[in-house]
Motif scaffolding. Structure first.
Motif, PDB file in Angstrom:
ATOM      1  N   ASP A  98      -0.750 -10.958  10.058  1.00 43.87           N
ATOM      2  CA  ASP A  98      -1.244 -10.977   8.675  1.00 43.87           C
ATOM      3  C   ASP A  98      -2.551 -10.203   8.546  1.00 43.87           C
ATOM      4  N   GLN A  99      -3.439 -10.341   9.533  1.00 41.65           N
ATOM      5  CA  GLN A  99      -4.715  -9.630   9.506  1.00 41.65           C
ATOM      6  C   GLN A  99      -4.498  -8.114   9.546  1.00 41.65           C
ATOM      7  N   VAL A 100      -3.603  -7.672  10.417  1.00 42.27           N
ATOM      8  CA  VAL A 100      -3.323  -6.238  10.536  1.00 42.27           C
ATOM      9  C   VAL A 100      -2.721  -5.716   9.231  1.00 42.27           C
ATOM     10  N   LYS A 101      -1.779  -6.474   8.670  1.00 41.68           N
ATOM     11  CA  LYS A 101      -1.154  -6.042   7.413  1.00 41.68           C
ATOM     12  C   LYS A 101      -2.179  -5.962   6.288  1.00 41.68           C
ATOM     13  N   GLU A 102      -3.083  -6.914   6.224  1.00 43.01           N
ATOM     14  CA  GLU A 102      -4.122  -6.904   5.192  1.00 43.01           C
ATOM     15  C   GLU A 102      -5.049  -5.705   5.405  1.00 43.01           C
ATOM     16  N   TYR A 103      -5.403  -5.437   6.648  1.00 43.92           N
ATOM     17  CA  TYR A 103      -6.268  -4.307   6.994  1.00 43.92           C
ATOM     18  C   TYR A 103      -5.630  -2.983   6.576  1.00 43.92           C
ATOM     19  N   LYS A 104      -4.313  -2.895   6.735  1.00 39.02           N
ATOM     20  CA  LYS A 104      -3.582  -1.672   6.408  1.00 39.02           C
ATOM     21  C   LYS A 104      -3.069  -1.663   4.969  1.00 39.02           C
ATOM     22  N   ASN A 105      -3.457  -2.678   4.181  1.00 35.85           N
ATOM     23  CA  ASN A 105      -3.011  -2.821   2.788  1.00 35.85           C
ATOM     24  C   ASN A 105      -1.492  -2.865   2.649  1.00 35.85           C
ATOM     25  N   ILE A 106      -0.874  -3.659   3.522  1.00 31.21           N
ATOM     26  CA  ILE A 106       0.570  -3.888   3.451  1.00 31.21           C
ATOM     27  C   ILE A 106       0.771  -5.307   2.951  1.00 31.21           C
ATOM     28  N   THR A 133      -0.854  -3.737  -7.799  1.00 29.43           N
ATOM     29  CA  THR A 133      -1.625  -4.420  -6.766  1.00 29.43           C
ATOM     30  C   THR A 133      -2.417  -3.393  -5.959  1.00 29.43           C
ATOM     31  N   LYS A 134      -3.242  -3.871  -5.063  1.00 33.73           N
ATOM     32  CA  LYS A 134      -4.045  -2.985  -4.209  1.00 33.73           C
ATOM     33  C   LYS A 134      -3.240  -2.432  -3.032  1.00 33.73           C
ATOM     34  N   TYR A 135      -2.044  -2.971  -2.821  1.00 32.87           N
ATOM     35  CA  TYR A 135      -1.284  -2.614  -1.625  1.00 32.87           C
ATOM     36  C   TYR A 135      -0.676  -1.215  -1.712  1.00 32.87           C
ATOM     37  N   VAL A 136      -0.589  -0.555  -0.544  1.00 32.84           N
ATOM     38  CA  VAL A 136       0.006   0.778  -0.469  1.00 32.84           C
ATOM     39  C   VAL A 136       1.446   0.712   0.037  1.00 32.84           C
ATOM     40  N   ILE A 154       8.159 -14.091  -8.168  1.00 25.16           N
ATOM     41  CA  ILE A 154       7.615 -13.221  -7.124  1.00 25.16           C
ATOM     42  C   ILE A 154       6.372 -13.906  -6.554  1.00 25.16           C
ATOM     43  N   ARG A 155       6.352 -14.027  -5.206  1.00 20.40           N
ATOM     44  CA  ARG A 155       5.198 -14.633  -4.541  1.00 20.40           C
ATOM     45  C   ARG A 155       4.598 -13.616  -3.582  1.00 20.40           C
ATOM     46  N   ILE A 156       3.299 -13.379  -3.754  1.00 23.06           N
ATOM     47  CA  ILE A 156       2.541 -12.501  -2.857  1.00 23.06           C
ATOM     48  C   ILE A 156       1.335 -13.310  -2.422  1.00 23.06           C
ATOM     49  N   GLY A 157       1.334 -13.747  -1.179  1.00 24.43           N
ATOM     50  CA  GLY A 157       0.253 -14.598  -0.693  1.00 24.43           C
ATOM     51  C   GLY A 157       0.242 -15.893  -1.476  1.00 24.43           C
ATOM     52  N   ASP A 158      -0.901 -16.205  -2.097  1.00 22.06           N
ATOM     53  CA  ASP A 158      -0.977 -17.443  -2.875  1.00 22.06           C
ATOM     54  C   ASP A 158      -0.795 -17.197  -4.375  1.00 22.06           C
ATOM     55  N   ARG A 159      -0.453 -15.971  -4.745  1.00 20.82           N
ATOM     56  CA  ARG A 159      -0.185 -15.643  -6.147  1.00 20.82           C
ATOM     57  C   ARG A 159       1.309 -15.753  -6.436  1.00 20.82           C
TER      58      ARG A 159
END
Length: 188
Positions: A98-106, A133-136, A154-159
């Motif tokens: 999860d940390q890597v995905k967040e770092y890479k905006n996935i 969203t901010k994701y690429v 649609i669920r993305i994280g806690d949204r």
């Protein structure tokens, strides 16, 4: 406690991945290990067996993983077992991923619809999520729940974005019951 273990060790592994410049490789290795931990019941039984000492468990892990994954990952696994945290190993790797995905905006999106979506609908949903969203990039997971009647959730994280007919009907029902209560309260 488990959350603290996964965060502490997951953060340490993430920092190592960034510093060593091996983030992509370690991400793939972590995913592979996580899959093995989820699917291999025999390994789980062996590693959780109370009569097998920690040193033997460490040797078993080294026989399986040493030379096949980064030394940092093998070292982390060795440390988790020696500290008695084998049970949290899967969550440590999940946290790291999860940390890597967040770092890479996935982002990871879970989409639930009342019927299977066509490929074109899936592309439209993904395109809209990328625009808003901010994701690429997104890892998309689709599910079907016929009780939604229409729309989707649609669920993305806690949204959570809930445009389902089921949700709208529930909201309408709550609003109507409030109106009925107010009308009943006003009557003599």
């Amino acid at each position: 406690m488990a959350k603290l273990v996964s965060k502490t060790y997951g953060d340490a592994l993430f920092e190592l991945a960034v510093e060593s410049g091996q983030m992509d490789e370690m991400l793939e290795e972590a995913r592979g290990i996580q899959k093995i931990l989820q699917e291999d019941d025999e390994l789980s039984k062996l590693m959780n067996h109370p009569k097998i000492v920690k040193e033997e468990k460490i040797k078993i892990l080294e026989q399986i993983f040493k030379g096949r994954v980064a030394d940092q990952i093998t070292g982390l696994m060795r440390m988790l077992v020696s500290k008695g945290h084998y049970g949290e190993m899967e969550s440590v790797f999940a946290y790291f991923i999860d940390q890597v995905k967040e770092y890479k905006n996935i982002g990871t999106a879970y989409v639930t619809a009342p019927m299977p979506l066509s490929d074109s609908q899936k592309k439209q949903v993904k395109k809209k999520l990328l625009e808003t969203t901010k994701y690429v990039e997104f890892e998309m997971h689709y599910d079907v729940d016929q009780s939604l009647i229409g729309g989707m959730v649609i669920r993305i994280g806690d949204r959570v974005i809930d445009s389902s007919v089921k949700s709208r009907l529930q909201t309408l029902t709550r609003e109507l019951s409030k109106i009925q209560l107010k009308v009943g309260e006003c009557a003599p």
